[in-house]
Scaffold this active site. Structure first.
Site, PDB file in Angstrom:
ATOM      1  N   LEU A 101       0.880  -1.169   0.000  1.00 13.36           N
ATOM      2  CA  LEU A 101       0.000   0.000   0.000  1.00 13.36           C
ATOM      3  C   LEU A 101       0.916   1.217   0.000  1.00 13.36           C
ATOM      4  CD1 LEU A 101      -2.756  -0.940   2.638  1.00 13.36           C
ATOM      5  CD2 LEU A 101      -2.971  -0.938   0.151  1.00 13.36           C
ATOM      6  N   ASP A 102       0.523   2.283  -0.679  1.00 13.38           N
ATOM      7  CA  ASP A 102       1.329   3.508  -0.694  1.00 13.38           C
ATOM      8  C   ASP A 102       1.468   4.048   0.727  1.00 13.38           C
ATOM      9  OD1 ASP A 102       1.097   3.314  -3.421  1.00 13.38           O
ATOM     10  OD2 ASP A 102      -0.506   4.809  -3.546  1.00 13.38           O
ATOM     11  N   ARG A 103       2.468   4.891   0.910  1.00 11.84           N
ATOM     12  CA  ARG A 103       2.663   5.535   2.206  1.00 11.84           C
ATOM     13  C   ARG A 103       1.360   6.184   2.701  1.00 11.84           C
ATOM     14  NH1 ARG A 103       7.334   8.136   4.304  1.00 11.84           N
ATOM     15  NH2 ARG A 103       8.284   7.905   2.261  1.00 11.84           N
TER      16      ARG A 103
END
Ligand code: URA
Length: 234
Positions: A101-103
């Site tokens: 998952l992205d930051r």
């Protein structure tokens, strides 16, 4: 030496460190009897300093990832492994995130040390739906659901169109998107392709698994029932 290797692989220390733990009598069975390095391995019956051992190899964890943590081990900022017991970083086989998952994305993240299971979850053959709640910077235009469902949407710099995805509009700036594949920054790039911008993104579901009442920043080990649910989405 099976027991030494087992504890070292669980991150309790180097083999040398663990050998000392045995010599110091810190490794016992559940009844408090000191164990020796050449005793038979019985994970559930072992204690270190009186505490049950960490999870045996073959773990599958669910983390409610907060925004602001990356899935990389190398990042210098906050990483998802900071939210797990420190020993979990030292395990062998290592614990990896199942995809990323992205930051700035929050929500359901799976982690496992089982390579086969990881591949089964991310394999396109498993067709596990992933459900995201997106909060958008601009009002939806109205044609997004049709564009995403078309099976012809081509993201910038890609040559294969996206698989059809389902969009449920919740209000002018909030929508639930169900994907059946996982491409780099896929949700953000899909909304960019229809002239919008994702302000906040939260993953609600993977396969048949949801976070339930797991608080943000917390994790739990998944058992057999969860694993069945994962592969049997409703
Ligand atoms: N799609 C994105 O754009 N970001 C994520 O973190 C997951 C899916």
């Amino acid at each position: 030496m099976k027991l030494v290797k087992h504890l070292a692989n669980l991150g309790y220390g180097s083999r040398k460190d663990v050998q000392w733990m045995f010599r110091e009598g810190r490794v016992t069975d559940a009844a408090g009897e000191v164990l020796y390095a050449d005793d038979p391995l019985d994970h559930d019956n072992m204690r270190v300093d009186g505490e049950p051992l960490d999870l045996a190899p073959g773990v599958l964890l669910m983390l409610n990832k907060p925004a602001g943590h990356t899935c990389s081990m190398k990042d210098r900022g906050r990483i998802v492994f900071d939210l797990l017991p420190p020993r979990f970083r030292l395990r062998n086989p290592p614990l990896s995130t199942v995809g990323r998952l992205d930051r700035d994305t929050s929500g359901l993240l799976l982690l496992t040390d089982d390579g086969q299971l990881l591949h089964r979850i991310i394999s396109p053959k498993s067709k596990l739906p992933k459900v995201y709640l997106a909060t958008l910077a601009q009002d939806l235009r109205g044609d997004e659901a049709a564009v995403f469902a078309s099976g012809t949407l081509l993201l910038e710099s890609e040559t294969t169109p996206l698989l059809p995805a389902e969009l449920e509009v919740l209000d002018a700036r909030r929508a639930r998107l169900t994907l059946h594949e996982g491409r780099y920054h896929q949700v953000r790039r899909m909304f960019a392709a229809v002239g919008n911008h994702v302000d906040a993104l939260h993953r609600e579901r993977v396969g048949g698994l949801t976070l339930g009442d797991l608080p943000e920043g917390q994790w739990r080990a998944l058992g057999e029932e969860d694993r069945v649910r994962l592969f049997a989405p409703a």
